[in-house]
Design an enzyme around this catalytic site. Structure first.
Site, mmCIF file in Angstrom:
data_model
loop_
_atom_site.group_PDB
_atom_site.id
_atom_site.type_symbol
_atom_site.label_atom_id
_atom_site.label_comp_id
_atom_site.label_asym_id
_atom_site.label_seq_id
_atom_site.Cartn_x
_atom_site.Cartn_y
_atom_site.Cartn_z
ATOM 1 N N LYS A 1 -3.687 -78.789 -20.899
ATOM 2 C CA LYS A 1 -5.043 -78.245 -21.009
ATOM 3 C C LYS A 1 -5.481 -77.749 -19.630
ATOM 4 O O LYS A 1 -5.397 -78.500 -18.643
ATOM 5 C CB LYS A 1 -5.959 -79.367 -21.487
HETATM 6 O O1 G3P Z 1 -12.524 -82.262 -25.376
HETATM 7 C C1 G3P Z 1 -13.504 -81.308 -25.180
HETATM 8 C C2 G3P Z 1 -14.752 -81.432 -26.017
HETATM 9 O O2 G3P Z 1 -14.463 -81.672 -27.355
HETATM 10 C C3 G3P Z 1 -15.842 -82.272 -25.426
HETATM 11 O O3 G3P Z 1 -16.904 -82.547 -26.310
HETATM 12 O O4 G3P Z 1 -18.957 -83.775 -26.937
HETATM 13 O O5 G3P Z 1 -18.110 -83.913 -24.564
HETATM 14 O O6 G3P Z 1 -19.134 -81.824 -25.441
HETATM 15 P P1 G3P Z 1 -18.349 -83.038 -25.787
#
Ligand code: G3P
Length: 217
Positions: free
Chosen positions: A83
């Site tokens: 990633k």
């Molecule tokens: O892994 C990336 C993403 O899904 C993060 O989500 O909830 O931290 O904005 P969030």
């Protein structure tokens, strides 16, 4: 649509993988920190639980160090997707890795133009963050529609991986738009199974079955 779980909690991953409905896993540095475990060790364990792609994120900001980190990550298992952030160095790294046959998930995408660049860099997955987009008053799902349109216009093979999913409506809208993948926290995936009328229906059927006095087998 493929379902990935967005967590580094291996107990949750095992439980969801047992349903047979889990296609992959995404992690990020914050989720690794939350797990309280060593990064490489937890990624290796996750790669042994699921056959599908497991995203493991580099933390360097320059291309050369990103490549060094990616070398370590991609050696963990064949199903590691490296990633990288959506920056110039991140996309340079993406191009080099995908040219070499390594899966790459380009993360922290907040615009359709960024997604276009990631596709041109050969990304395996583009991760637009719908929840964080909504958080600042923008239209997260509108971003997914725009990316779908652009990728279809040019037949890009990059898969749209809807990330930062916060609730089942994000999943529903992603499926309607035709996103390829969504990644959600374990709690949101569990919510997808639930409906109060399903619970009520089971309760009613079981009550009547008990009254019938019958058994199966
Ligand atoms: O892994 C990336 C993403 O899904 C993060 O989500 O909830 O931290 O904005 P969030």
């Amino acid at each position: 649509m493929k379902f990935f779980v967005d967590t580094a909690d291996t107990a949750d991953i095992r439980e969801l993988a047992a349903t047979g409905l889990l296609d992959g896993v995404t992690t990020n540095p914050s989720l690794i920190h939350k797990s309280g475990r060593a990064f490489l060790e937890v990624v290796e364990e996750i790669c042994g639980i699921v056959d599908g792609p497991v995203s493991a994120e580099v933390v360097a900001l320059d291309h050369d160090t990103m490549m060094k980190e990616a070398e370590i990550l991609r050696k963990i298992a064949d199903n590691v997707a490296v990633k990288v952030p959506l920056t110039i160095d991140g996309l340079k790294t993406c191009k080099k890795l995908t040219d070499d046959g390594t899966m790459v998930n380009v993360t922290l995408c907040f615009s359709a133009n960024q997604a276009l660049l990631a596709a041109k860099a050969g990304a395996t997955f583009i991760s637009p963050f719908v929840g964080r987009h909504d958080d600042v008053g923008l239209d997260g799902m509108g971003l997914i529609s725009d990316i779908r349109l652009i990728y279809d216009n040019y037949d890009f093979a990059t898969e749209i991986l809807v990330a930062s999913v916060r609730h089942p409506i994000h999943v529903l809208e992603s499926a309607k738009i035709g996103a390829d993948v969504m990644t959600a926290p374990p709690a949101v995936i569990r919510q997808l199974f639930k409906h109060p009328l399903t619970d009520k229906g089971i309760e009613g059927f079981l009550a009547d079955w008990a009254k019938s006095g019958q058994t199966i087998g």
